[in-house]
Design a protein around this motif. Structure first.
Motif, PDB file in Angstrom:
ATOM      1  N   THR A 170       4.973  15.763 -25.979  1.00  9.76           N
ATOM      2  CA  THR A 170       5.385  16.871 -25.170  1.00  9.76           C
ATOM      3  C   THR A 170       4.398  17.000 -24.140  1.00  9.76           C
ATOM      4  N   CYS A 171       4.880  16.922 -22.872  1.00  8.24           N
ATOM      5  CA  CYS A 171       3.912  16.671 -21.798  1.00  8.24           C
ATOM      6  C   CYS A 171       3.205  18.074 -21.630  1.00  8.24           C
ATOM      7  N   PRO A 172       1.846  17.964 -21.354  1.00  5.67           N
ATOM      8  CA  PRO A 172       1.115  19.157 -20.924  1.00  5.67           C
ATOM      9  C   PRO A 172       1.440  20.072 -19.927  1.00  5.67           C
ATOM     10  N   ARG A 173       1.833  19.558 -18.982  1.00  3.85           N
ATOM     11  CA  ARG A 173       2.261  20.184 -17.660  1.00  3.85           C
ATOM     12  C   ARG A 173       3.105  20.865 -17.733  1.00  3.85           C
ATOM     13  N   HIS A 174       4.553  20.530 -17.808  1.00  4.85           N
ATOM     14  CA  HIS A 174       5.882  21.261 -17.860  1.00  4.85           C
ATOM     15  C   HIS A 174       6.912  21.143 -19.076  1.00  4.85           C
ATOM     16  N   HIS A 175       5.986  20.635 -20.130  1.00  4.22           N
ATOM     17  CA  HIS A 175       6.686  20.412 -21.453  1.00  4.22           C
ATOM     18  C   HIS A 175       8.064  19.584 -21.659  1.00  4.22           C
ATOM     19  N   LYS A 221       2.040   8.010 -18.237  1.00  8.04           N
ATOM     20  CA  LYS A 221       2.163   8.878 -17.206  1.00  8.04           C
ATOM     21  C   LYS A 221       3.583   9.509 -16.976  1.00  8.04           C
ATOM     22  N   CYS A 222       3.543  10.859 -17.272  1.00  4.05           N
ATOM     23  CA  CYS A 222       4.916  11.600 -17.431  1.00  4.05           C
ATOM     24  C   CYS A 222       5.819  11.206 -16.150  1.00  4.05           C
ATOM     25  N   THR A 223       6.942  10.816 -16.291  1.00  5.00           N
ATOM     26  CA  THR A 223       8.057  10.488 -15.150  1.00  5.00           C
ATOM     27  C   THR A 223       8.495  11.653 -14.403  1.00  5.00           C
ATOM     28  N   HIS A 224       8.053  12.904 -14.860  1.00  2.00           N
ATOM     29  CA  HIS A 224       8.228  14.016 -14.227  1.00  2.00           C
ATOM     30  C   HIS A 224       7.037  14.018 -12.884  1.00  2.00           C
ATOM     31  N   LEU A 225       5.991  14.390 -12.813  1.00  2.49           N
ATOM     32  CA  LEU A 225       5.050  14.604 -12.014  1.00  2.49           C
ATOM     33  C   LEU A 225       3.570  14.099 -12.536  1.00  2.49           C
ATOM     34  N   GLY A 226       3.776  12.987 -13.124  1.00  2.00           N
ATOM     35  CA  GLY A 226       2.529  12.170 -13.648  1.00  2.00           C
ATOM     36  C   GLY A 226       1.656  12.963 -14.384  1.00  2.00           C
ATOM     37  N   GLY A 227       2.007  13.820 -15.368  1.00  9.27           N
ATOM     38  CA  GLY A 227       0.997  14.531 -16.228  1.00  9.27           C
ATOM     39  C   GLY A 227       0.724  13.468 -17.420  1.00  9.27           C
ATOM     40  N   SER A 228      -0.578  13.430 -18.033  1.00  4.27           N
ATOM     41  CA  SER A 228      -1.168  12.618 -18.962  1.00  4.27           C
ATOM     42  C   SER A 228      -0.527  13.111 -20.215  1.00  4.27           C
TER      43      SER A 228
HETATM   44  S1  FES Z   1       4.319  16.489 -15.355  1.00  7.49           S
HETATM   45 FE1  FES Z   1       5.145  16.135 -17.175  1.00  7.49          FE
HETATM   46  S2  FES Z   1       6.800  17.701 -17.445  1.00  7.49           S
HETATM   47 FE2  FES Z   1       5.982  17.844 -15.458  1.00  7.49          FE
END
Ligand code: FES
Length: 110
Positions: free
Chosen positions: A61-66, A42-49
């Motif tokens: 690289t997170c798929p949501r906000h990189h 789980k991404c520590t930003h907003l939980g992206g997988s």
């Molecule tokens: S949720 Fe991963 S960068 Fe925003």
């Protein structure tokens, strides 16, 4: 520490990654240059997988906000980007990995 078998070595080719569940937690296992590593999925930003993102040169690289993380240590190496806004992200937790024969095991404290 309890180790749980999560995959067979041949399920994870070099420079690929996969999400597994250990003790109810989503864990991202990766093969970086023939070695196996585990960090939280789980991404520590907003939980992206992170498993849905990409792995290149040992960097996830997170798929949501990189945002980017070191697949070996979980260390955050690049900020999340929302349009022109950049946001710092926390490091991902990392977990111990053991290889026994053809099996990959992840260790977690109870
Ligand atoms: S949720 Fe991963 S960068 Fe925003």
């Amino acid at each position: 520490m309890e180790f749980t078998k999560v995959a067979e070595k041949n399920e994870l080719l070099p420079n690929t990654m996969k999400m597994v569940v250990v003790g109810g937690k989503e864990v991202l296992i990766s093969n970086v240059g023939g070695e196996f590593f585990a960090i939280a999925n789980k991404c520590t930003h907003l939980g992206g997988s992170l498993a849905k993102g990409s792995l290149e040169g040992g960097i996830v690289t997170c798929p949501r906000h990189h945002a980017q993380f070191d697949a070996k240590t979980g260390q955050a190496v690049a900020e999340a980007k929302l349009g022109f806004i950049k946001m710092k992200v926390k490091d991902e937790p990392s977990y111990e990995v053991k290889v026994e024969g053809d099996s990959i095991l992840v260790g977690m404290n109870e």
